[in-house]
Design a protein around this motif. Structure first.
Motif, short mmCIF file in Angstrom:
data_model
loop_
_atom_site.label_atom_id
_atom_site.label_comp_id
_atom_site.label_asym_id
_atom_site.label_seq_id
_atom_site.Cartn_x
_atom_site.Cartn_y
_atom_site.Cartn_z
N ILE A 84 -12.25 -2.89 -5.78
CA ILE A 84 -11.28 -3.86 -6.31
C ILE A 84 -12.01 -5.00 -7.02
CG2 ILE A 84 -9.35 -5.39 -5.74
CD1 ILE A 84 -8.92 -2.33 -5.14
N GLN A 85 -11.65 -5.23 -8.28
CA GLN A 85 -12.23 -6.29 -9.09
C GLN A 85 -11.28 -7.48 -9.15
OE1 GLN A 85 -15.23 -6.10 -10.88
NE2 GLN A 85 -15.64 -4.06 -10.05
N ALA A 86 -11.80 -8.67 -8.92
CA ALA A 86 -11.04 -9.90 -9.09
C ALA A 86 -11.88 -10.84 -9.96
CB ALA A 86 -10.74 -10.54 -7.74
N GLY A 146 -8.82 0.36 13.33
CA GLY A 146 -8.33 -0.90 13.90
C GLY A 146 -8.87 -2.13 13.18
N PHE A 147 -9.70 -1.93 12.17
CA PHE A 147 -10.23 -3.01 11.33
C PHE A 147 -10.55 -2.40 9.97
CE2 PHE A 147 -13.81 -1.11 13.56
CZ PHE A 147 -14.74 -0.89 12.56
N SER A 148 -10.73 -3.25 8.96
CA SER A 148 -11.23 -2.77 7.68
C SER A 148 -12.59 -3.42 7.43
CB SER A 148 -10.25 -3.06 6.54
OG SER A 148 -10.00 -4.43 6.40
N MET A 149 -13.42 -2.73 6.62
CA MET A 149 -14.78 -3.20 6.35
C MET A 149 -15.05 -3.08 4.86
SD MET A 149 -18.25 -1.69 7.94
CE MET A 149 -19.28 -2.89 8.70
N HIS A 150 -15.61 -4.15 4.30
CA HIS A 150 -15.79 -4.23 2.85
C HIS A 150 -17.21 -4.68 2.53
CE1 HIS A 150 -11.31 -5.70 2.91
NE2 HIS A 150 -11.56 -4.77 3.80
N ASP A 151 -17.76 -4.18 1.44
CA ASP A 151 -19.00 -4.67 0.86
C ASP A 151 -18.55 -5.48 -0.35
OD1 ASP A 151 -21.24 -4.71 -1.07
OD2 ASP A 151 -22.23 -3.35 0.31
N THR A 152 -18.69 -6.80 -0.27
CA THR A 152 -18.10 -7.69 -1.27
C THR A 152 -19.18 -8.47 -2.00
OG1 THR A 152 -16.09 -7.90 0.04
CG2 THR A 152 -16.49 -9.61 -1.61
N VAL A 153 -19.07 -8.50 -3.33
CA VAL A 153 -19.96 -9.28 -4.17
C VAL A 153 -19.18 -10.50 -4.65
CG1 VAL A 153 -21.26 -9.30 -6.33
CG2 VAL A 153 -21.24 -7.23 -4.90
N ILE A 154 -19.72 -11.68 -4.37
CA ILE A 154 -19.14 -12.93 -4.87
C ILE A 154 -19.90 -13.26 -6.16
CG2 ILE A 154 -18.56 -15.32 -4.33
CD1 ILE A 154 -17.31 -13.20 -2.41
N LYS A 155 -19.17 -13.39 -7.23
CA LYS A 155 -19.79 -13.54 -8.55
C LYS A 155 -20.44 -14.92 -8.72
CE LYS A 155 -16.56 -10.23 -10.50
NZ LYS A 155 -15.44 -10.00 -11.41
N PRO A 156 -21.59 -14.96 -9.42
CA PRO A 156 -22.30 -16.23 -9.63
C PRO A 156 -21.44 -17.27 -10.35
CG PRO A 156 -23.65 -14.36 -10.34
CD PRO A 156 -22.27 -13.83 -10.04
N HIS A 167 -4.86 -11.59 -3.34
CA HIS A 167 -4.64 -12.99 -2.95
C HIS A 167 -3.45 -13.55 -3.70
CE1 HIS A 167 -9.12 -13.01 -1.97
NE2 HIS A 167 -8.52 -13.23 -0.84
N ASP A 168 -2.60 -14.29 -3.00
CA ASP A 168 -1.52 -15.00 -3.68
C ASP A 168 -2.05 -16.36 -4.14
OD1 ASP A 168 -1.40 -16.78 -1.50
OD2 ASP A 168 0.47 -15.95 -0.72
N LYS A 169 -1.18 -17.23 -4.64
CA LYS A 169 -1.60 -18.53 -5.19
C LYS A 169 -2.27 -19.41 -4.15
CE LYS A 169 2.89 -20.78 -4.53
NZ LYS A 169 2.51 -21.41 -3.30
N ASP A 170 -2.01 -19.17 -2.85
CA ASP A 170 -2.63 -19.94 -1.77
C ASP A 170 -3.87 -19.27 -1.21
OD1 ASP A 170 -0.69 -22.03 -1.76
OD2 ASP A 170 0.69 -20.70 -0.69
N GLY A 171 -4.28 -18.14 -1.79
CA GLY A 171 -5.44 -17.43 -1.30
C GLY A 171 -5.15 -16.53 -0.12
N VAL A 172 -3.87 -16.20 0.11
CA VAL A 172 -3.44 -15.43 1.28
C VAL A 172 -3.29 -13.95 0.93
CG1 VAL A 172 -1.55 -15.12 2.95
CG2 VAL A 172 -2.22 -17.43 2.22
N TYR A 173 -3.76 -13.06 1.82
CA TYR A 173 -3.41 -11.65 1.75
C TYR A 173 -2.13 -11.46 2.55
CZ TYR A 173 -7.89 -9.62 0.14
OH TYR A 173 -9.00 -9.23 -0.56
N PRO A 174 -1.08 -10.90 1.98
CA PRO A 174 0.11 -10.62 2.78
C PRO A 174 -0.16 -9.44 3.71
CG PRO A 174 0.33 -9.66 0.61
CD PRO A 174 -0.96 -10.43 0.61
#
Length: 127
Positions: free
Chosen positions: A16-18, A34-44, A116-123
């Motif tokens: 998923i690209q944001a 019972g959980f999810s696991m992600h490898d996430t890159v935070i862009k510079p 993420h919604d406008k408040d940064g929330v995952y529904p």
């Protein structure tokens, strides 16, 4: 047993690209762990407002550096080897100048369809 390699996820529907991050979703709700696991890159050069109101998240930094600012609270540096856990659903700002790579674990697990919604929330999303 589930066995995956990051290359199995990159450039698939689970990559998923944001605007400020890229989340390669290794385990999702459908995997039944019972959980999810992600490898996430935070862009510079980015800052991201996040508030997991419906989830708890643990994050382990494996590359880069940055900081997490709890809104209305303290700011913590993030370097490789840093773990932070949002056990109180803390609203926060994640910042980095050089970029970061993180391993993220969510409970309840995400389905992969959340944004993420406008408040940064995952529904909470049901498959």
């Amino acid at each position: 047993m589930i066995v995956k390699h990051l290359d199995d996820v990159v450039k698939t529907e689970d990559d998923i690209q944001a605007e400020t991050w890229n989340s390669r979703r290794l385990l999702l709700k459908k995997d039944g762990m019972g959980f999810s696991m992600h490898d996430t890159v935070i862009k510079p050069g980015t800052e991201t407002l996040i508030w997991y109101r419906n989830h708890v998240e643990a994050v382990y930094c494996i590359e880069g550096q940055g900081e997490i600012e709890v809104i209305g609270g303290k700011t913590y540096p993030i370097v490789p080897g840093t773990l932070y856990a949002l056990d109180g659903h803390e609203k926060h700002m994640l910042r980095t100048e050089i970029g970061m790579r993180m391993v993220c674990v969510f409970n309840p697990p995400i389905t992969g369809n959340e944004v993420h919604d406008k408040d940064g929330v995952y529904p909470l999303v049901e498959e």
